[in-house]
Design a protein around this motif. Structure first.
Motif, PDB file in Angstrom:
ATOM      1  N   LYS A   1       0.836  -1.249  -0.073  1.00  0.00           N
ATOM      2  CA  LYS A   1       0.045   0.042  -0.064  1.00  0.00           C
ATOM      3  C   LYS A   1       0.893   1.302  -0.196  1.00  0.00           C
ATOM      4  O   LYS A   1       0.437   2.296  -0.629  1.00  0.00           O
ATOM      5  N   MET A   2       1.939   1.317   0.697  1.00  0.00           N
ATOM      6  CA  MET A   2       2.887   2.440   0.479  1.00  0.00           C
ATOM      7  C   MET A   2       3.742   2.386  -0.541  1.00  0.00           C
ATOM      8  O   MET A   2       4.891   2.987  -0.399  1.00  0.00           O
TER       9      MET A   2
ATOM     10  N   VAL B   1       6.009   0.000   8.914  1.00  0.00           N
ATOM     11  CA  VAL B   1       5.516   0.321   7.478  1.00  0.00           C
ATOM     12  C   VAL B   1       5.408   1.698   7.289  1.00  0.00           C
ATOM     13  O   VAL B   1       5.818   2.352   6.190  1.00  0.00           O
ATOM     14  N   VAL B   2       4.905   2.634   8.264  1.00  0.00           N
ATOM     15  CA  VAL B   2       4.603   3.996   7.969  1.00  0.00           C
ATOM     16  C   VAL B   2       5.861   4.785   7.980  1.00  0.00           C
ATOM     17  O   VAL B   2       6.019   5.512   7.226  1.00  0.00           O
ATOM     18  N   ALA B   3       6.844   4.103   8.868  1.00  0.00           N
ATOM     19  CA  ALA B   3       8.152   5.246   8.926  1.00  0.00           C
ATOM     20  C   ALA B   3       8.837   4.634   7.649  1.00  0.00           C
ATOM     21  O   ALA B   3       9.197   5.551   7.276  1.00  0.00           O
TER      22      ALA B   3
ATOM     23  N   THR C   1       7.031   6.661   4.495  1.00  0.00           N
ATOM     24  CA  THR C   1       7.123   8.028   4.680  1.00  0.00           C
ATOM     25  C   THR C   1       8.775   8.350   4.289  1.00  0.00           C
ATOM     26  O   THR C   1       8.701   9.315   3.544  1.00  0.00           O
TER      27      THR C   1
ATOM     28  N   ARG D   1       8.984   8.423   0.721  1.00  0.00           N
ATOM     29  CA  ARG D   1       8.136   9.034   0.024  1.00  0.00           C
ATOM     30  C   ARG D   1       8.981  10.673  -0.017  1.00  0.00           C
ATOM     31  O   ARG D   1       9.169  11.236  -0.998  1.00  0.00           O
ATOM     32  N   GLU D   2       9.538  10.773   1.273  1.00  0.00           N
ATOM     33  CA  GLU D   2      10.510  11.974   1.609  1.00  0.00           C
ATOM     34  C   GLU D   2      11.828  11.700   0.510  1.00  0.00           C
ATOM     35  O   GLU D   2      12.201  12.828  -0.104  1.00  0.00           O
TER      36      GLU D   2
ATOM     37  N   ARG E   1       2.194  12.935  11.077  1.00  0.00           N
ATOM     38  CA  ARG E   1       2.760  12.684   9.988  1.00  0.00           C
ATOM     39  C   ARG E   1       3.301  13.734   9.089  1.00  0.00           C
ATOM     40  O   ARG E   1       4.348  13.780   8.589  1.00  0.00           O
TER      41      ARG E   1
ATOM     42  N   GLY F   1       7.930  12.563  12.648  1.00  0.00           N
ATOM     43  CA  GLY F   1       7.444  11.332  12.949  1.00  0.00           C
ATOM     44  C   GLY F   1       8.857  10.345  13.043  1.00  0.00           C
ATOM     45  O   GLY F   1       8.937   9.736  11.895  1.00  0.00           O
TER      46      GLY F   1
ATOM     47  N   PRO G   1      10.871   7.240  13.760  1.00  0.00           N
ATOM     48  CA  PRO G   1      10.061   5.717  13.992  1.00  0.00           C
ATOM     49  C   PRO G   1       9.603   5.537  15.335  1.00  0.00           C
ATOM     50  O   PRO G   1       8.694   4.961  15.600  1.00  0.00           O
TER      51      PRO G   1
ATOM     52  N   LEU H   1       6.507   7.286  16.168  1.00  0.00           N
ATOM     53  CA  LEU H   1       5.360   6.759  15.235  1.00  0.00           C
ATOM     54  C   LEU H   1       5.191   5.357  16.420  1.00  0.00           C
ATOM     55  O   LEU H   1       3.900   5.144  16.314  1.00  0.00           O
TER      56      LEU H   1
ATOM     57  N   PHE I   1       1.299   4.588  17.537  1.00  0.00           N
ATOM     58  CA  PHE I   1       0.544   3.237  17.621  1.00  0.00           C
ATOM     59  C   PHE I   1       0.230   2.391  18.785  1.00  0.00           C
ATOM     60  O   PHE I   1      -0.838   1.693  18.811  1.00  0.00           O
TER      61      PHE I   1
ATOM     62  N   PHE J   1      -5.492   4.775  10.104  1.00  0.00           N
ATOM     63  CA  PHE J   1      -4.540   5.702   9.716  1.00  0.00           C
ATOM     64  C   PHE J   1      -4.138   5.389   8.243  1.00  0.00           C
ATOM     65  O   PHE J   1      -3.600   4.741   7.895  1.00  0.00           O
TER      66      PHE J   1
ATOM     67  N   ASP K   1      -4.584   3.916   5.213  1.00  0.00           N
ATOM     68  CA  ASP K   1      -4.990   2.677   4.809  1.00  0.00           C
ATOM     69  C   ASP K   1      -4.802   1.658   6.149  1.00  0.00           C
ATOM     70  O   ASP K   1      -5.133   0.624   5.742  1.00  0.00           O
ATOM     71  N   PHE K   2      -4.157   2.222   7.061  1.00  0.00           N
ATOM     72  CA  PHE K   2      -3.648   1.265   8.148  1.00  0.00           C
ATOM     73  C   PHE K   2      -4.575   0.884   9.108  1.00  0.00           C
ATOM     74  O   PHE K   2      -4.562   1.895  10.054  1.00  0.00           O
TER      75      PHE K   2
END
Lengths: 276, 276
Positions: free
Chosen positions: A167-168, A262-264, A267, A270-271, B99, B104, B106, B109, B113, B245, B247-248
DNA sequence: CTCGCTATGGAATATACTTTCCATAGCAGA
DNA sequence: TCTGCTATGGAAAGTATATTCCATAGCGAG
């Protein structure tokens, strides 16, 4: 306005919302979405509060109630107040009650696991070393592909990681060993491997992690103790201590760690892309 | 009147009632008794309703509130209304902010969570109806086979359930849709289906649940709201509200529910076998 | 028995909330 | 571009509810 009668139960009400919500204007749709997502707040709120929470004007919320067939907010609220199941004596008391209500009853069990899950989460923030986590995230975000392996009870975590990374937009391969296919030659230098295993450790998982290390990939381990067979394989060891119940490992904390990873990584990627 | 400050929590309030109720005149005593016996009505009633139910005049009930240190009924009611609403609002906005701020790291984050997971677990004990859970466990333990379906992010939960049931010697089939194979003809009367899906709901999961219901199997749904497409399919709806969050979806609470199901069904089965 | 205090009920008032109404903004079709 | 419709926001009106006040009933002490 079609003069329909007011819903007589919450079920009916929800049916009706589903039925009409497609043809609703923006603000009224907002009301519908909010009500469906937070049906529990209606009983204890005023129109003004509901409207604000839904991001609309009170008058818009009134129109919404009327579209559903109610004379106004009060009538709709009565529905919820009548079927109101109190949530308080707040959390701990309730949990206690739940537990006492029959030693082996399903809800007593649930209470146990909820409590265990909370404990696991509490210890998680303490047992994870922030620096190790940082390095792991960095390694994963720089990888050209992330391989994920976790079998048996760790498979839930593995599949969740695979879903999340995909998804990411992180290139991901889930080694699920379907058909006993071992695809460890897919791992190359520059890739990363996330290996998840708990005692009793799964030989296949360890083998794949070792193969990855030999191929020049960075290996991140999610495991349950420093005695894990993954420790010789990689310094990037994320240990999660979770309450066990017989053969059943609660995965609350592990899953939270997974989401954070996953989120870390997502992102960070992306950065990096934006930065270039 | 002793100018004491208002109780700040329901516990304090109850303590205070116990403390003063001995020296209270008749009508005020009636109020105290009624409040202690039916604290859950306060949040959703008016003074007039409370007074009538307690068998006193509204003004008497007002005096009662003031004896407890409140300015009036409204202030006391707010206590109960607030305690009903968890600290759960705008969680997603909080995460979104985190975000966007880019702060953020890690571990930050992870902390977020973890906190979200804890909240989810707290609400779980409230949103699950013990009776529904009982019935669901009974249905599952009486089934000759348990079919499990959950795709995308729900697949983690599905695979965990499959693992757990298998460990508990419960005949299980995980419908994983590998190779797009749809095996819904495997479901027979006397079986049970556990369908797990969260918004946006997976059509395949709903379809399989429907097929199961048509085939005469009991269907247990694990989903996220009363608006779920699974609601028309089965009355056995276990709703889990979890912080999203993007899609999470955090799965802490869902996983805890899954473990509780597994263990409850497993032990029920074992007891039944021993009983025979 | 009478006095004075407290408790009580009911009505009056104040407040907060719901509901309606209207002016205007936005939008689609002519 | 203009016209008519719908959606929207804000404010005003209406209603219900909370709160206060006061007259009186009840009760105990002198």
């Amino acid at each position: 306005m079609d003069a329909v009668s007011a819903p007589a139960s919450i079920e009916e009400l929800l049916d009706r919302i589903m039925e009409v919500s497609d043809g609703l204007p923006k603000r009224l749709r907002q009301c519908a979405d909010y009500v469906v997502a937070n049906p529990d707040r209606i009983a204890v709120s005023t129109v003004a509060e509901m409207a604000e929470a839904a991001g609309v004007q009170p008058s818009a919320f009134m129109r919404f109630c009327q579209v559903l067939g109610f004379s106004g907010f009060s009538q709709m609220q009565r529905l919820f107040r009548d079927s109101y199941i109190p949530a308080w004596p707040d959390y701990s008391t309730r949990l206690e009650k739940l537990r006492q209500s029959g030693a082996g009853s399903p809800s007593a069990l649930l209470a146990e696991f909820v409590e265990a899950g909370r404990l696991s989460l509490e210890t998680l923030t303490r047992t994870i070393d922030p620096r190790t986590l940082d390095v792991a995230v960095k390694a994963l975000s720089e990888a050209s592909m992330v391989h994920i392996v976790g079998l048996r009870r760790a498979f839930s975590v593995a599949s969740y990681l695979a879903y999340g990374f995909e998804k990411m937009n992180v290139p991901t391969m889930l080694h699920d060993h379907v058909g006993k296919l071992d695809s460890h030659h897919a791992i190359r230098a520059g890739d990363a491997v996330i290996a998840i295993t708990f005692a009793p450790y799964s030989a296949e998982t360890v083998a794949l992690a070792e193969a990855g290390a030999r191929a020049g990939a960075s290996v991140v381990a999610i495991t349950d103790s420093l005695a894990s067979p993954l420790r010789p394989v990689t310094p990037l060891l994320l240990t999660v201590q979770e309450a066990d119940f017989g053969d059943f490992r609660l995965l609350s904390a592990t899953l939270s760690l997974a989401v954070a990873l996953v989120v870390a990584v997502g992102t960070a990627n992306r950065e990096r892309q934006n930065g270039i």
